[in-house]
Scaffold this active site. Structure first.
Site, PDB file in Angstrom:
ATOM      1  N   ASN A 132       0.625  -1.196  -0.135  1.00 38.45           N
ATOM      2  CA  ASN A 132      -0.135  -0.141   0.081  1.00 38.45           C
ATOM      3  C   ASN A 132       0.705   1.245   0.056  1.00 38.45           C
ATOM      4  O   ASN A 132       0.459   2.298  -0.650  1.00 38.45           O
ATOM      5  CB  ASN A 132      -0.870  -0.064   1.255  1.00 38.45           C
ATOM      6  CG  ASN A 132      -2.467  -0.656   0.851  1.00 38.45           C
ATOM      7  OD1 ASN A 132      -2.458  -0.899  -0.084  1.00 38.45           O
ATOM      8  ND2 ASN A 132      -2.850  -1.247   2.180  1.00 38.45           N
ATOM      9  N   CYS A 420      -4.444  -9.049   4.962  1.00 44.37           N
ATOM     10  CA  CYS A 420      -4.010  -8.684   3.728  1.00 44.37           C
ATOM     11  C   CYS A 420      -2.623  -8.168   3.806  1.00 44.37           C
ATOM     12  O   CYS A 420      -1.746  -7.924   2.569  1.00 44.37           O
ATOM     13  CB  CYS A 420      -4.881  -8.085   2.968  1.00 44.37           C
ATOM     14  SG  CYS A 420      -6.063  -9.175   1.947  1.00 44.37           S
ATOM     15  N   MET A 421      -1.801  -8.087   4.921  1.00 41.80           N
ATOM     16  CA  MET A 421      -0.683  -7.422   4.999  1.00 41.80           C
ATOM     17  C   MET A 421      -0.360  -6.061   4.321  1.00 41.80           C
ATOM     18  O   MET A 421       0.670  -6.015   3.708  1.00 41.80           O
ATOM     19  CB  MET A 421       0.354  -8.581   4.645  1.00 41.80           C
ATOM     20  CG  MET A 421       0.436  -9.539   5.918  1.00 41.80           C
ATOM     21  SD  MET A 421      -0.874 -10.596   6.345  1.00 41.80           S
ATOM     22  CE  MET A 421      -0.780 -12.127   5.024  1.00 41.80           C
ATOM     23  N   CYS A 422      -1.378  -5.396   4.207  1.00 37.29           N
ATOM     24  CA  CYS A 422      -1.180  -4.202   3.559  1.00 37.29           C
ATOM     25  C   CYS A 422      -0.741  -4.221   2.164  1.00 37.29           C
ATOM     26  O   CYS A 422      -0.226  -3.372   1.300  1.00 37.29           O
ATOM     27  CB  CYS A 422      -0.411  -3.113   4.044  1.00 37.29           C
ATOM     28  SG  CYS A 422      -0.648  -2.747   5.789  1.00 37.29           S
ATOM     29  N   ASN A 423      -1.581  -5.324   1.300  1.00 39.60           N
ATOM     30  CA  ASN A 423      -0.731  -5.556   0.170  1.00 39.60           C
ATOM     31  C   ASN A 423      -2.201  -6.170  -0.706  1.00 39.60           C
ATOM     32  O   ASN A 423      -2.491  -7.292  -0.610  1.00 39.60           O
ATOM     33  CB  ASN A 423       0.154  -6.707  -0.118  1.00 39.60           C
ATOM     34  CG  ASN A 423       0.684  -6.712  -1.442  1.00 39.60           C
ATOM     35  OD1 ASN A 423       0.023  -6.754  -2.539  1.00 39.60           O
ATOM     36  ND2 ASN A 423       2.116  -6.823  -1.675  1.00 39.60           N
TER      37      ASN A 423
END
Length: 760
Positions: A132, A420-423
């Site tokens: 992100n 989502c691990m900022c992805n």
């Protein structure tokens, strides 16, 4: 492979090289509790004990003064040496590259985005699945009218912008915005364009070919290449003499844990002059006038782009981190491999070991327990980093929510990452979600982070990620496998119940002497201790004055005990005869509040009393009349919480002996306690009648939180009872204990000894 040493920490080399030294198998050189199993090294590495001690010795030495580098030449020299050490680590020549210190990878990416000379003819292209923080660059590009596109491979980027191509869309490419001028040889050569690549996906651990940097420079010379290396460099060698990206971003805490709040933008000199800052401040200025717009920035690229005083203490700590990483060694193929290459082998073998163990887990019907993201099955260290990202499935094929898995892991001391691990791109790709489905999930209430929504219509909204670092051992992998095996494997065919669960509701009412009220508790202040009564009046929303008052913080949100355990020491009683609420806490004079006081915010002295005890700014409000934040006015999700003595007895029979002294009925804060019957009978009650007139209807099971783990006597937070509940009371993603019930019909009263009848 036979042995790995990180600092002074050897490993036994079994199946996935470990670093175990003590009886507990824990790495002896790392800063963390022996009760924890850390598996989020992609999120942050852990610091080494000697690393921290060495820095502390530096800070306490009488021969060194670390002060503002504008004042201390010695500190300025230390910063200069630190820049060189960063370049040396990545084999980058000072003749080619500069190092700009930032607060982290995000700040480095932001710096490029805000300083890049965007025009309406510029192109911003994302390749693979960026974080992100990298995606955020497009806000600057689109504001200038630039085109923005996303590509799954470097080939589709080159194809989509090749001057010979007239295609506006190619497979693997998604155009987000576009200007009216098509890409031609002339426009590409005359504009500044940026391609954002990643070395390793922070979601799945998939690694990408760094040769793509050179291919892109050759095919599209007008493109500058930004490489997000944050997930790659903690365990892998990045050689910038071979892969000469224009911009490289990273965070040091992801490599060796300390210092936090420090990262870098490594910028090639051919690209550095493109970056034009609008803001200036501190040491970035060569000259400025206060009464006119004149300003001249320093000639040095780092000094012109670093705002204010650099984080000189943190920068001074870097050399101890590099010493930790570069001191690693491993025996592999008869040779000793050292430094970052050793860590690459070490962490890769641990990831392969965990992947093999999780892959071997099967349900009774042979279906796999875990499904995996990335390229783990290829077992290629060049294509897959030390990350195991997976989802858990039931024997039926249905998914288990990632937050449910994460919660069970946490209760067992395993710290890993879920979501989502900022992805968003990598997550969406793994889960097979369309962009429309992602938007529908958002509209349905799912947001990033821990929102409690991990399944939408049976489809997961995130995954589980375990990642290894310099201090990881086989111990952590084995613990995670043990938790998944013991909590999520269905090892036998689910036999149907002999009788329908609600059969008793079809029969005549249970005899009145079988079930009775054994205890009644009122909790006047939300999240504070309550008091027991023998008889109590009910109102339209439950027991009279139950959760009638709330303590709210400066943000107007309720303070809750699971975040502020000291609230358990606030005790309350109500005297209906004297029309008073009495509030007591250790070391405080009793607080007396008239029940007739109906102001939304109770008098200032009450708020001051609570602020003094809790050591935070707060207000004491009456929830029934408070007009502020909705959370402060809402009653619990139901009027009553009902728990049976038999259910608690069953739970306590399963607890480890050490937990028996800290887990009692008061941990669960019931309103009504029932004696008689079978354990967890209350799960299936639809409607009950208590005494002569009180009728309650089922409002769902109560999903328990960490507040149940707080010992009300000491305020200490333990792992129990949630750890044990997770072994047998996981229902629909929650850890259920107790039944929520709502009042039906006119209010009545309840008393100890009242009989309970189950109604059809």
């Amino acid at each position: 492979m036979s042995c790995c040493v990180v600092g002074d920490t050897p490993c036994d080399g079994r199946s996935g090289c470990t670093t175990e030294t003590g009886n507990d198998g824990r790495s002896s050189g790392v800063v963390h509790s022996s009760e924890l199993f850390y598996l989020d090294n992609t999120g942050s590495a852990l610091p080494g004990i000697e690393q921290i001690n060495a820095f502390a010795r530096d800070m306490s030495a009488n021969t060194v003064l670390f002060a503002n580098p504008h004042t201390s030449p010695r500190c300025a020299e230390e910063i200069a040496r630190a820049r060189v050490s960063v370049l040396e680590q990545f084999n980058a020549s000072p003749a080619d590259y500069d190092v700009i210190f930032t607060s982290g990878t995000t700040a480095a990416l932001k710096l490029v985005g805000e300083c890049f000379p965007w025009t309406e003819r510029s192109n911003l292209a994302f390749v693979h699945f960026p974080h992100n923080s990298a995606l955020g660059i497009r806000a600057y590009a689109t504001a200038a009218g630039a085109s923005v596109s996303s590509h799954k491979t470097i080939d589709t980027l080159i194809e989509s912008l090749c001057p010979k191509s007239t295609l506006t869309e190619v497979q693997g490419t998604h155009t987000l915005t576009s200007n009216s001028v098509p890409a031609t040889s002339a426009t590409l050569e005359s504009t500044n364009n940026l391609a954002v690549l990643i070395a390793e996906c922070n979601f799945s651990g998939e690694r990408y070919d760094l040769q793509d940097i050179n291919r892109l420079h050759s095919a599209l010379p007008s493109f500058k290449v930004l490489l997000d290396a944050a997930a790659f460099v903690p365990h892998s060698k990045l050689d910038l003499s071979l892969y000469m990206a224009d911009f490289v971003t990273l965070s040091f805490y992801k490599i060796f844990g300390y210092p936090t709040g420090l990262g870098a933008l490594i910028v090639h000199k051919r690209a550095s002059r493109l970056l034009k800052k609008k803001y200036f401040g501190g040491g970035t200025v060569s000259a400025a006038l206060w009464d006119s717009p004149f300003v001249a920035l320093r000639e040095s690229i780092p000094e012109s782009l670093e705002d204010g005083t650099p984080s000189f203490m943190s920068i001074a700590a870097l050399r101890h981190g590099w010493r930790l990483i570069n001191g690693a060694s491993i025996e592999f193929g008869g040779n000793t491999v050292r430094g970052i290459e050793a860590l690459d082998l070490h962490t890769h073998q641990l990831a392969m070991y965990l992947y093999d163990e999780l892959s071997s887990l099967k349900h009774w019907n042979g279906s796999p327990v875990c499904v995996f993201a990335g390229r783990l099955s290829e077992r290629d260290i060049h294509k897959q980093g030390p990350v195991v990202t997976f989802s858990v499935k039931q024997a039926s094929g249905a998914f288990v929510g990632h937050q449910e898995v994460g919660r069970v892991c946490e209760l067992n001391g395993v710290l890993l990452r879920t979501g989502c691990m900022c992805n968003p791109g990598a997550c969406q790709n793994f889960l097979g979600l369309t962009s429309e489905q992602v938007l529908q999930n958002w509209k349905a209430g799912h947001v990033c982070w821990m929102d409690g929504v991990d399944l939408v219509q049976g489809r997961p909204t995130g995954a589980i990620r375990a990642s290894f670092g310099w201090c990881s051992t086989k111990r952590e992998a084995d613990k995670l496998v043990s938790v998944i095996r013991s909590h999520f494997i269905e090892d036998k065919f689910p036999n149907p119940p002999a009788t329908p669960p609600d059969l008793r509701l079809l029969l005549s009412p249970v005899p009145a002497n079988e079930l009775r009220v054994s205890a009644i508790y009122v909790y006047p202040i939300k999240s504070c201790a309550g008091f027991a009564v023998a008889r109590w009046q009910c109102g339209s929303e439950g027991l009279l004055y139950d959760r009638e008052w709330v303590i709210v913080g400066a943000d107007n949100r309720p303070l809750i005990q699971k975040k502020l355990p000291s609230m358990c020491f606030i005790h309350t009683t109500i005297s209906l005869e004297n029309n008073l609420l009495r509030v007591e806490a250790p070391g405080m004079a009793p607080l007396i509040i008239p029940l007739s006081e109906t102001d939304a915010v109770i008098n200032e002295s009450a708020s001051s009393w609570l602020s003094s005890f809790l050591k935070c700014s707060c207000k004491f409000v009456r929830a029934s009349v408070h007009t502020g934040n909705k959370e402060a006015t809402a009653h619990n999700s139901a009027n009553f919480l009902v728990i049976s003595d038999e259910s608690l007895r069953d739970l306590r029979s399963r607890l480890p002996e050490a937990a028996l002294s800290t887990v009692h009925m008061r941990n669960f804060r019931p309103n009504i306690v029932i004696s008689g019957g079978e354990p967890f009978q209350e799960d299936n009650w639809k409607t009950i009648k208590i005494g002569e007139n009180l009728v309650l209807s089922h409002g769902g099971l109560c999903n328990r939180c960490t507040m149940t783990c707080i010992d009300p006597q000491t305020g200490t937070v333990y792992a129990e009872p949630l750890r044990t509940l997770a072994t047998f009371r996981r229902i629909n993603g929650g850890l259920m204990f107790g039944t929520l019930m709502n009042i039906q019909g006119p209010p009545s009263s309840v008393a100890i000894g009242d009989p309970i009848v189950l109604l059809p």
